[in-house]
Design a protein around this motif. Structure first.
Motif, PDB file in Angstrom:
ATOM      1  N   TYR A   1     -10.844  -5.107 -36.191  1.00  0.00           N
ATOM      2  CA  TYR A   1     -11.357  -4.679 -34.880  1.00  0.00           C
ATOM      3  C   TYR A   1     -10.598  -3.442 -34.386  1.00  0.00           C
ATOM      4  O   TYR A   1     -11.191  -2.449 -33.953  1.00  0.00           O
TER       5      TYR A   1
ATOM      6  N   LEU B   1     -16.709 -10.325 -35.319  1.00  0.00           N
ATOM      7  CA  LEU B   1     -15.274 -10.130 -35.039  1.00  0.00           C
ATOM      8  C   LEU B   1     -14.937 -10.591 -33.629  1.00  0.00           C
ATOM      9  O   LEU B   1     -13.930 -11.260 -33.393  1.00  0.00           O
TER      10      LEU B   1
ATOM     11  N   ALA C   1      -8.751 -10.208 -38.466  1.00  0.00           N
ATOM     12  CA  ALA C   1      -9.886  -9.825 -37.618  1.00  0.00           C
ATOM     13  C   ALA C   1      -9.370  -8.830 -36.579  1.00  0.00           C
ATOM     14  O   ALA C   1     -10.039  -7.840 -36.258  1.00  0.00           O
TER      15      ALA C   1
END
Ligand code: MN3
Length: 223
Positions: free
Chosen positions: A84, A58, A80
């Protein structure tokens, strides 16, 4: 969480109802099982066409977003970022919160914000200032200095110079069922479940990742 494609949903590190009465069980189910799962699915779908990025973590994806193929940039920023941000958000809550930082982190927060209460007030104001959907963050820069920032949507304050320590999701889906439109009530309740030990671990990891010269100075002063 596998640290690269195929990304998978990890279970919460506590029961869905563990953060009651501050964060309600139904919100945790929806937020983790539906919202986070959707970001994971969408990220995997976007990456499925680009095997050359299947080894990227990530962090690799987010830090190199400008170098990705044009078609991948927005899906990576959104998804992403979503993975995250939610992973950090869920990881830095706990039913066993000490209520405030302790030891080294307490010293640091006092040094940069004057006191924990002042930090808490500034952080709350930051969260309330996010227009629409986004996050408030406690971050560290490459000098080892702490700061508060906000981001919109699923953007992440993550680079070779900035490392996130703590975030709060202020999208309405994070609080609307229990707290309705009263974001400040949600933020006050969230402060009761912050995992300050985990934030301290994040700080140590950030020093390792981007610490540099001044980070070493901070380490030698506090560790
Ligand atoms: Mn969310």
């Amino acid at each position: 969480m596998s640290d690269h494609y195929l990304f998978e949903l990890e279970p919460l590190p506590y029961a869905y109802d563990a953060l009651e009465p501050f964060i309600d069980e139904e919100t945790m189910h929806l937020h983790h099982d539906n919202h986070l799962q959707t970001y994971i699915n969408n990220l995997n779908a976007a990456l499925s066409h680009y095997p050359e990025y299947w080894e990227y973590s990530l962090t690799d994806l987010l830090q190199n977003v400008d170098r990705l193929p044009v078609d991948l940039r927005v899906p990576v920023l959104n998804n992403a970022g979503g993975v995250y941000n939610h992973t950090l958000y869920f990881a830095t809550m706990t039913p066993d919160s000490p209520g405030r930082p302790e030891d080294n982190l307490a010293t640091l927060i006092d040094a940069y914000f004057g006191s924990f209460d002042q930090f808490r007030n500034e952080f709350t104001q930051a969260g309330l200032s996010v227009f629409g959907s986004g996050y408030a963050w406690l971050i560290m820069n490459q000098m080892g200095e702490l700061g508060i920032v906000t981001t919109a949507n699923q953007y992440v304050p993550l680079s070779s110079m900035v490392c996130p320590l703590l975030n709060i999701d202020v999208w309405e889906h994070a609080y609307y069922l229990k707290h309705h439109n009263v974001r400040v009530d949600y933020m006050n309740n969230w402060f009761e479940v912050v995992d300050w030990d985990r934030v301290n671990q994040n700080y140590v990891e950030c020093i390792r990742r981007i610490g540099g010269r001044a980070g070493g100075r901070i380490i030698s002063r506090y560790y």
